[in-house]
Structures are given as C-alpha cells and as structure tokens.
Design a protein around this motif. Structure first.
Motif, short mmCIF file in Angstrom:
data_model
loop_
_atom_site.label_atom_id
_atom_site.label_comp_id
_atom_site.label_asym_id
_atom_site.label_seq_id
_atom_site.Cartn_x
_atom_site.Cartn_y
_atom_site.Cartn_z
N UNK A 159 0.83 -1.20 0.00
CA UNK A 159 0.00 0.00 0.00
C UNK A 159 0.87 1.25 0.00
N UNK A 160 1.99 1.19 0.71
CA UNK A 160 2.90 2.35 0.77
C UNK A 160 3.48 2.68 -0.60
N UNK A 161 3.75 1.64 -1.42
CA UNK A 161 4.26 1.88 -2.78
C UNK A 161 3.21 2.62 -3.62
N UNK A 162 1.95 2.20 -3.50
CA UNK A 162 0.87 2.85 -4.24
C UNK A 162 0.69 4.28 -3.75
N UNK A 163 0.75 4.46 -2.43
CA UNK A 163 0.59 5.80 -1.85
C UNK A 163 1.65 6.76 -2.35
N UNK A 164 2.88 6.26 -2.45
CA UNK A 164 4.00 7.11 -2.91
C UNK A 164 3.77 7.59 -4.34
N UNK A 165 3.33 6.71 -5.21
CA UNK A 165 3.08 7.06 -6.62
C UNK A 165 1.88 8.00 -6.73
N UNK A 166 0.82 7.71 -5.92
CA UNK A 166 -0.41 8.50 -6.01
C UNK A 166 -0.28 9.85 -5.30
N UNK A 167 0.74 9.99 -4.46
CA UNK A 167 0.91 11.25 -3.72
C UNK A 167 -0.11 11.43 -2.63
N UNK A 168 -0.53 10.31 -2.00
CA UNK A 168 -1.49 10.37 -0.90
C UNK A 168 -0.95 9.52 0.24
N UNK A 169 -1.65 9.53 1.38
CA UNK A 169 -1.22 8.73 2.52
C UNK A 169 -1.61 7.27 2.30
N UNK A 170 -0.92 6.37 3.02
CA UNK A 170 -1.27 4.95 2.87
C UNK A 170 -2.65 4.66 3.45
N UNK A 171 -3.12 5.50 4.39
CA UNK A 171 -4.48 5.36 4.93
C UNK A 171 -5.51 5.63 3.84
N UNK A 172 -5.24 6.65 3.03
CA UNK A 172 -6.14 6.98 1.92
C UNK A 172 -6.20 5.83 0.91
N UNK A 173 -5.04 5.22 0.63
CA UNK A 173 -5.00 4.10 -0.30
C UNK A 173 -5.81 2.93 0.26
N UNK A 185 -14.20 2.86 0.60
CA UNK A 185 -14.74 3.71 1.66
C UNK A 185 -15.48 4.91 1.07
N UNK A 186 -16.64 5.26 1.62
CA UNK A 186 -17.38 6.44 1.15
C UNK A 186 -16.68 7.75 1.49
N UNK A 187 -15.64 7.68 2.33
CA UNK A 187 -14.91 8.89 2.70
C UNK A 187 -13.96 9.35 1.60
N UNK A 188 -13.72 8.50 0.61
CA UNK A 188 -12.78 8.82 -0.47
C UNK A 188 -13.54 9.19 -1.74
N UNK A 202 -10.61 5.90 -8.29
CA UNK A 202 -10.31 5.45 -9.65
C UNK A 202 -8.80 5.51 -9.91
N UNK A 203 -8.19 6.60 -9.50
CA UNK A 203 -6.75 6.79 -9.71
C UNK A 203 -5.96 5.71 -8.97
N UNK A 204 -6.32 5.48 -7.71
CA UNK A 204 -5.60 4.50 -6.89
C UNK A 204 -5.82 3.09 -7.41
N UNK A 205 -7.04 2.79 -7.86
CA UNK A 205 -7.33 1.47 -8.42
C UNK A 205 -6.51 1.21 -9.67
N UNK A 206 -6.38 2.23 -10.51
CA UNK A 206 -5.59 2.07 -11.75
C UNK A 206 -4.12 1.84 -11.45
#
Length: 326
Positions: free
Chosen positions: A4-18, A25-28, A34-38
C-alpha cells in the motif's frame, strides 16, 4: 511485493487513503478511488488478506458442505461444483470443503466463515441448515429443491428434464419404460421419478410395478437393476436410470449379457458426466447445469442485502443430450 505504501507514494497520498480507497470507503472521492485502483492494477497489487480481514472483520473463507462426499456424489459432479464456485469468488476468498456430519461435530469453528453453500441431497440436512441460519451465517442451499422460501435456494428442474426426455423417447415409438431409481431419500430421486411418471401418464402409458427397481446412484446398482429388468418375462424397451453412473453400469451389464443397445434395449441417464460420451454406445442423457448452478449460488451468497430481490428460489433448466443409446 507491492505494498500500500508503494501505491501511496506514486499517487501522492497517505497509505491510509490508499487503504480506504481499495476498500471502497465512502470517505474517499470517486476520482481518487479510480486513480488509486488504476495504479494498483498497473503494479499488479495483491491485497494482504490477513490485514484486510482484521480491518473488515471478515475471514474471506467460504465453506462448501456436502451431505456425503462418498455416497451419491461423483467426482465430476464435485469438480464442477468447486470450479463454478472458485470461478465466481473474488481472488481474496478461499474455499473450504467439508462433509456435513464432520462440520456438525465441530460447529463452534463455523463462526469464522463468511458464508456457506450447502450442497443438500435430502431433508435430513435440514437440522444443519437451520443451525447455520441461527448462527447468522449467510447461506445458499444448492442442488435440492426446498419446500420453504426461508433460504436462498438454487437447483435444476430435474422433473422437467426427465419429462422432456421420456416424451422424446415416446416420439421415437417406445412404449415400455423401466426405471432404476436413486437413493429413495434424495430429493433428486423423487423429482426424477415425478417427471418420469408425468410424461407416461400424459401419453396414457402405464407400467407394471416390477418395471421400477431400486438403485443407489452407483455403477453396481445400475448393473443389478438392468439385470433385474431384463430378466423379466416381458422386459421394458427403455431403461431410464436416475443418474449416469447407474446408466453406465446398466450398459456394462447389457453388453456382457449380449444385448445390443439400442436395438434390444435403450438406455437413458441423467447428469451428462464427462464419461457418458465415451460409453459404447455413447449415452443419451439429461444435462444438469451443475457449473452454472454453483456460479449462481456463489453470486447470491456474495450479494449484499440491498442487491437481493424478493426471489429466493432459482430453478435452472436442464437440457437433452441425445446420443446413440436411445
């Protein structure tokens, strides 16, 4: 291994968000999901099921229960059921298979499963089904037609299939029909005889009591049943066997006894197991959509309550497979 941390780094978000995004989660926001899934798909990310189960309080285990694995259950039938379920389950789920009696003896451990598919054969399974329901374990009853709408139920219309096949044989000019029954307590045996009787009654055809013989779905009982029917002073022209294993046993006896199929005696089976096309002659049978039934049961089990409608019973049509034994 991608985390998850690898995805978070590329997406520029926290690993919690990922984590929240991958768990829908409805909070996202949808765009972020969509971006994180891709990104996850691109990196071939495989979720850590153990961690996910802790978050969601799910085990990701589905249990398949059979009344009997060694009695009335062919290898091909079991294989088609397991394949149908596995092809439908999301990749994070695992499938476990147990006999009903074994599970009933260790019922406390069933609380760890997320759902159950009960491959039921007779009403002797009702106590186990009721016990599962009381534990609030989501369940679908597969294969046996229930007389209640309390549980989701997927089966094939066995009576319809036999009815159509016997009418087909009548159209070929046959008038004398014998039956090798399955295990008496199994609902499938009851439904198949119902279709047999209905088709003959509509054609104003009757049969003497000795044209109905007992079987137990085994090859040996098919051999014995055919021997019993063909030793009668006036034997039937057609033997309908309540499953393919018994039909194959019947064919084996007929060939050893010097009967020609279908000239001297015609044979019909039920199930269309893979081996039925390789008998001599190839077996005419009724195809039971086991794989499709198992997929449908799994879809129902995984459906959230909001996705379910008022229908609880689902009957899949059988089909006729006409070969050379009729």
């Amino acid at each position: 291994m991608v985390t998850i941390k690898d995805i978070a780094k590329i997406a520029g978000v926290s690993h919690t968000t990922v984590s929240r995004a991958l768990n829908d989660s409805p909070l996202i926001k949808p765009a972020t999901k969509k971006k994180i899934s891709e990104i996850a798909d691109t990196l071939n990310y495989i979720p850590n099921v153990n961690a996910k189960s802790l978050v969601n309080q799910k085990s990701y285990i589905i249990e398949l229960f059979f009344s009997h694995l060694s009695k009335g259950t062919s290898n091909s039938f079991l294989g088609d059921v397991i394949k149908g379920i596995n092809d439908t389950l999301p990749k994070e789920y695992s499938l476990a298979v147990h006999e009903l009696q074994e599970a009933a003896a260790d019922f406390d451990n069933l609380n760890r499963i997320d759902g159950a598919i009960v491959m039921s054969q007779s009403d002797q399974d009702d106590a186990f089904i009721e016990a599962l329901s009381k534990q609030n374990i989501p369940l679908v009853v597969l294969n046996r037609q229930l007389d209640t709408t309390r549980y989701r139920n997927v089966t094939s219309n066995d009576a319809q299939g036999v009815y159509k096949m016997i009418h087909h044989a009548i159209d070929q000019g046959y008038t004398k029909f014998g039956l090798i029954e399955g295990v008496p307590s199994f609902r499938s045996s009851i439904e198949r005889k119902k279709g047999f009787d209905q088709a003959l009654a509509e054609a104003d055809l009757t049969y003497p009591p000795e044209y109905i013989v007992s079987g137990d779905f085994s090859l040996v009982s098919g051999q014995k049943g055919a021997q019993q029917l063909l030793s009668l002073p006036t034997p039937p022209e057609v033997i309908f066997c309540s499953n393919d294993d018994m039909a194959i046993g019947a064919i084996n006896y007929c060939l050893q006894a010097g009967f020609t199929i279908p000239k001297d005696i015609a044979i019909i089976g039920f199930d269309d197991i893979p081996f039925s096309q390789f008998t001599y002659p190839p077996l005419t049978t009724i195809s039971k959509p086991v794989y499709e039934m198992s997929k449908r049961a799994t879809e129902l089990l995984l459906a959230s309550p909001s996705e379910e409608d008022s229908q609880t019973q689902f009957f899949l049509d059988t089909s006729l497979t006409i070969r050379q034994s009729l």
